[in-house]
Scaffold this active site. Sequence first.
Site, PDB file in Angstrom:
ATOM      1  N   GLY A 167       0.809  -1.216   0.000  1.00  8.14           N
ATOM      2  CA  GLY A 167       0.000   0.000   0.000  1.00  8.14           C
ATOM      3  C   GLY A 167       0.841   1.263   0.000  1.00  8.14           C
ATOM      4  O   GLY A 167       1.804   1.406  -0.766  1.00  8.14           O
ATOM      5  N   GLY A 168       0.503   2.175   0.905  1.00  8.88           N
ATOM      6  CA  GLY A 168       1.227   3.437   0.989  1.00  8.88           C
ATOM      7  C   GLY A 168       2.692   3.283   1.300  1.00  8.88           C
ATOM      8  O   GLY A 168       3.512   4.163   0.992  1.00  8.88           O
ATOM      9  N   GLY A 203      18.616   7.896 -35.280  1.00 10.13           N
ATOM     10  CA  GLY A 203      18.278   8.810 -34.197  1.00 10.13           C
ATOM     11  C   GLY A 203      18.942   8.433 -32.895  1.00 10.13           C
ATOM     12  O   GLY A 203      19.175   9.284 -32.030  1.00 10.13           O
ATOM     13  N   ALA A 204      19.291   7.154 -32.743  1.00  5.96           N
ATOM     14  CA  ALA A 204      19.961   6.706 -31.527  1.00  5.96           C
ATOM     15  C   ALA A 204      21.335   7.356 -31.392  1.00  5.96           C
ATOM     16  O   ALA A 204      21.817   7.574 -30.277  1.00  5.96           O
ATOM     17  CB  ALA A 204      20.080   5.187 -31.522  1.00  5.96           C
TER      18      ALA A 204
END
Length: 475
Positions: free
Chosen positions: A130-131, A365-366
Amino acid sequence: MLLFDAGSFQELGVFVAHRCTDFGADKKKILGDGVVAGYGSVGGRLTYAFAQDFTVFGGTLSEANAAKICRLMDLAIENGAPVVGLNDSGGARIQEGVASLGGYADIFLRNTMASGVVPQISAIMGPCAGGAVYSPAITDFIVMVDQTSHMFVTGPNVIKMVTNEDVSFEELGGARTHMTRSGVAHLMTKNDQDCILQLRKLLSFLPQNNLEDAPRKDCKDDPSRRDSSLDTIVPDSSKEPYDILDVIHRVVDDGEFFEIQPMYATNIVVGFARLNGRSVGIVANQPKSLAGVLDIKSATKAARFVRFCDAFNIPLITFEDVPGFLPGTEQEFGGIIRHGAKLLYAYCEATVPKITVITRKAYGGAYDVMSSKHIRADYNVAWPTGELAVMGAEGAVNILNKKEIADSKKPDATRAKLVDEYNEKFANPYIAAALGYIDDIIVPSETRPKVIAALESLVNKRQSSPAKKHGNLPL
């Protein structure tokens, strides 16, 4: 405590007790209320830490012990020192209702305010649900213990009830799950003692805060050392893999490399090392895993590491051998455009010294993304084996010379000839060097002295970005 130097720990909030007046059958109040908090020295440097005690109300968070943790974090920010959390908690204390939830929110706020100001490290020493998992998630590094650490938002019983899925604690939220599948954890240790020792080692590479540099260590490894084995480490065929870790170990001080997330997105390697005693962050494509391509997981992994190093003044050394981004519908539908942009953004934004060594491929693009000169890298070099082009020779020839190959009486021989011509004309480092995109073409064995010389020249680097509240990272 094993974490701190002997005799240095000073506890805070020793007599704090819970404030809830209705605990049913359990009316007792335990001093400290399930969390030990304080400060001391780690490697001779001030460090703040808290440890949750699962034997006290299951380590659950109350209003009182949340206030202890918050006060500790406030002191860490005010005094510019790291925060270490030893987490072992069942979550919010049910008996305190919304007050315990408020305590979590108070901690989350401080985690966020401390982010990029002081290093924050979370060790998961037991089950956290949980938290109890969201505060670690905001911190810089999460260390888990194999077989005994567990992290999940909802446990196996709730999952069974809601989705009818059967899953064990270990499969759902164990250390190996978060090291290999989710990427939530950064390090996995064999036991609690090993966990603490790894925390100490990690802290040794980090500065106290964002206004300081990491401590420099005495270096007995000759900064001028050359390693002739690097001259033959890259195979003759660009299709053959090699282990980039072999390159890293041969370049850094004493061969010591502290890898982060070694089991997740293994096509990229990140971690800490030292060069001439200076702490550096290393990012490297790994040719032996998916040929070193960039994909969703590897881009996100590297982007987070680059941003951490930039926030804490740790220079970045990039070893590049990348054939491009991983193609496929799974990647495109998963948002590779957005996730790949995270790494591009991180490198563009970084103002720390940035040094790039192209060992082999730098395609498409790499090439731009991996700390190219165009995005403010300071010193870029390539080995003679470097291949810098829009794409690989075979792919380029199949597009550019499709008709010529089809009309040829010997298409295979024609294709091979055209590939050789393309490699000679385009896929080599000399064209990029002539354009000023790389600063030098170096003999691989000289990588260590060349990189160290560049790093020393960048010690006083000062670079800023346009004034703004913050950028809009493509999350």
